[in-house]
Design a protein around this motif. Structure first.
Motif, mmCIF file in Angstrom:
data_model
loop_
_atom_site.group_PDB
_atom_site.id
_atom_site.type_symbol
_atom_site.label_atom_id
_atom_site.label_comp_id
_atom_site.label_asym_id
_atom_site.label_seq_id
_atom_site.Cartn_x
_atom_site.Cartn_y
_atom_site.Cartn_z
ATOM 1 N N ASP A 285 71.987 58.790 19.249
ATOM 2 C CA ASP A 285 70.567 58.493 19.403
ATOM 3 C C ASP A 285 69.788 59.148 18.261
ATOM 4 O O ASP A 285 70.037 60.307 17.914
ATOM 5 N N ARG B 127 67.085 60.398 18.343
ATOM 6 C CA ARG B 127 66.409 61.601 18.856
ATOM 7 C C ARG B 127 67.224 62.864 18.590
ATOM 8 O O ARG B 127 66.674 63.969 18.572
ATOM 9 N N ASP C 66 65.742 64.771 15.751
ATOM 10 C CA ASP C 66 64.350 65.236 15.820
ATOM 11 C C ASP C 66 64.183 66.708 15.425
ATOM 12 O O ASP C 66 63.256 67.049 14.679
ATOM 13 N N SER D 22 57.438 64.679 19.979
ATOM 14 C CA SER D 22 56.992 63.552 20.802
ATOM 15 C C SER D 22 55.503 63.635 21.061
ATOM 16 O O SER D 22 54.880 64.673 20.896
#
Length: 431
Positions: A419, A421, A424, A431
Motif C-alpha cells: 500500500d 500508505r 507515508d 492524512s
C-alpha cells in the motif's frame, strides 16, 4: 484456476500457452524441485499422485521478468518532490534537491524495499538499478544496495551500476573512485551522456577505468531529441578502437530516432559491430521527450527498436524510473512495460512476429546483464513463471492482468502489492 496443495513437492501447469519466435504453443509444464521438469504438448501430462494442479485454461505462461534498467534509489519521491514542469531539466533539478535534503540510508532503504515488493508481486526475478553515485551519495546508497541484495537473495537477483553526470566523468580521479566502488560491490560502471562537447573524453575515461577493473559498462546515452546528440556513435567507435572486452549496454538512445536515414543506419551498423546492447525505456521517454510548455509533443521519444533488432543488436525493454520526477508513474511491472512498448513502438505488426518481442523482458535482458537467472521456459530451467488468464496478445494487452499467478521456485507466491500508505512516514505525508 488452481487446485493448490501446499504440501506438494510438485506443480503441474496444464494447458498453458508459451511464446516463441513463431507465435504461441499450447503446453503442459511440470515443475519439481524448483525446476521445470518437463514441457509437453497440452493435455499430455497427467497429474501425479499428490501433485498440485494449476489449470491455465489456455492462458499465456511467461518466464518471470528481468528489468534491466531501473532507478530504485530515486523511486517514489514524487509525492514530496514533484517535477515542477514535467521537463527533463525539471527532473534533474527536483531529484538533486531531494537527494541533498532527504537521501539518508534509512530513506533510500525504505523506498528500495517498497519498490522491490512491487516488482516481486508483479513477477520480476532480476533487476539492475542505477545508483546516483556522485560523492557523498555513493557512500550512502551502495551499502544500502548491498544490504538489499542480501535481503532479497532468492527472490530478486540484484545488480547495480554507478551513475554520474557527464561533467563528473571528466574527473579521472572520481571515475576511478566510482570504478573501485562498483568493483567492491560486484557492480558495473555507468554515466549519463547526451548533448555534450566532451563526450569522447568522458567515454574514454569510463572505458579506461572499466577495462582496468574488469567492469562492464551501462550508460545513459543520447536521452535527448536533439539530432546533435551523437554519443551512441562515439561510444561505438571507442569500443571498437580500444577493443574493450566487457559487456556494453546503452540505455535510451532517443536521438537515434531523429537522425536522417543514412546517419541512423550508419550508427546502428557501428553499434552492431561494437557488440553494444540497447535497452529502451519507452514509458519514461514518452513522458519526458519533446515536452514543451503548452505544446503537444510531436514524437514518442522511443529509439529505433525494430531497426536495431533487425541489425542484430540485443534489444531489451525496461521500466526505468517509477514515481519520481523523471517519470511520475509506473510500478516496476514488466507486463505494463511490454504492453505500453507494444503500443508506443507499434510492435503489434506483423502480428506473427509479436511473440518474439516477449523475450525483450526476460531472456534478452537476462543474457545482456549476465544474470544467473536466464529468463527462459525450458526443461531444467528455474521454475519461475507468470501465468495470466489472457489467451492471446489482444487479451493480454487490453487489461493489466491484475489476477496473474506468480510462481517462484515451483510454488505459487502469496505476495501482494504494498500500500502506498506504507511510504507515508518516509515521504512526510499526513492524512
Amino acid at each position: 484456476m488452481t487446485s493448490l496443495n501446499p504440501d506438494s513437492p510438485a506443480l503441474l501447469v496444464r494447458r498453458g500457452r508459451i511464446a516463441g519466435p513463431d507465435g504461441f504453443s499450447p503446453v503442459d509444464l511440470r515443475l519439481s524441485e524448483a525446476r521445470i521438469a518437463a514441457i509437453a504438448p497440452a493435455g499430455t501430462l497427467a497429474p501425479e499422485p499428490g501433485e498440485t494442479v494449476l489449470e491455465a485454461d489456455d492462458g499465456i505462461v511467461l518466464p518471470a521478468f528481468v528489468d534491466l534498467h531501473t532507478h530504485l534509489d530515486k523511486g517514489h519521491i514524487t509525492p514530496r518532490q514533484p517535477n515542477p514542469d514535467g521537463s527533463f531539466m525539471g527532473a534533474l533539478t527536483a531529484v538533486s534537491a531531494d537527494r541533498v535534503a532527504n537521501w539518508t540510508a534509512a530513506d533510500v532503504e525504505a523506498r528500495m524495499e517498497f519498490a522491490l515488493r512491487c516488482a516481486y508481486a508483479h513477477g520480476t526475478a532480476a533487476i539492475r538499478t542505477h545508483l546516483d553515485s556522485a560523492p557523498p551519495q555513493h557512500g550512502i546508497s551502495w551499502p544500502v544496495f548491498a544490504r538489499m541484495r542480501e535481503r532479497w537473495a532468492g527472490r530478486i537477483e540484484l545488480q547495480a551500476t554507478a551513475l554520474c553526470g557527464p561533467d563528473h566523468l571528466l574527473d579521472t580521479a572520481l571515475v576511478e573512485a566510482l570504478a573501485q566502488t562498483a568493483k567492491a560491490h560486484g557492480g558495473s560502471l555507468g554515466g549519463a551522456i547526451s548533448v555534450f562537447d566532451n563526450a569522447g573524453e568522458a567515454i574514454a575515461n569510463l572505458i579506461d577505468a572499466a577495462g582496468r577493473h574488469g567492469l562492464d559498462l551501462d550508460l545513459h546515452i543520447d536521452e535527448s531529441g536533439d539530432s546533435a546528440s551523437r554519443s551512441l556513435s562515439v561510444l561505438a567507435d571507442r569500443v571498437i578502437e580500444t577493443g574493450f572486452s566487457g559487456r556494453v549496454l546503452a540505455g535510451h538512445c532517443c536521438s537515434l530516432a531523429v537522425l536522417a536515414g543514412e546517419d541512423a543506419k550508419a550508427t546502428i551498423a557501428r553499434v552492431a559491430e561494437a557488440g553494444i546492447a540497447v535497452v529502451s525505456l519507452p514509458m519514461c521517454n514518452l513522458y519526458l521527450q519533446d515536452r514543451l510548455p503548452g505544446r503537444t509533443p510531436r514524437w514518442r521519444g522511443v529509439t529505433l527498436l525494430r531497426e536495431l533488432k533487425a541489425a542484430g543488436v540485443a534489444v531489451s525493454l525496461a521500466s526505468d524510473n517509477t514515481r519520481d520526477p523523471f517519470y511520475a508513474y509506473g510500478d516496476l511491472d514488466m507486463l505494463e512495460v511490454l504492453r505500453e512498448s507494444v503500443r508506443i513502438g507499434h510492435l503489434d505488426h506483423p502480428a506473427d512476429r509479436l511473440a518474439d518481442w516477449f523475450s525483450a523482458i526476460a531472456a534478452v535482458p537476462a543474457r545482456t546483464g549476465g544474470f544467473a537467472y536466464g529468463g527462459t521456459l525450458a526443461t531444467s530451467a528455474p521454475a519461475d513463471l507468470v501465468v495470466v488468464r489472457a489467451r492471446t496478445p489482444g487479451e493480454l494487452f487490453s487489461r493489466p492482468q491484475a489476477d496473474r499467478t506468480v510462481i517462484r521456485a515451483g510454488a505459487v507466491i502469496s505476495a501482494r502489492l504494498p500500500d502506498y500508505r506504507d511510504l507515508d512516514p518516509i515521504l512526510g505525508v499526513t492524512s
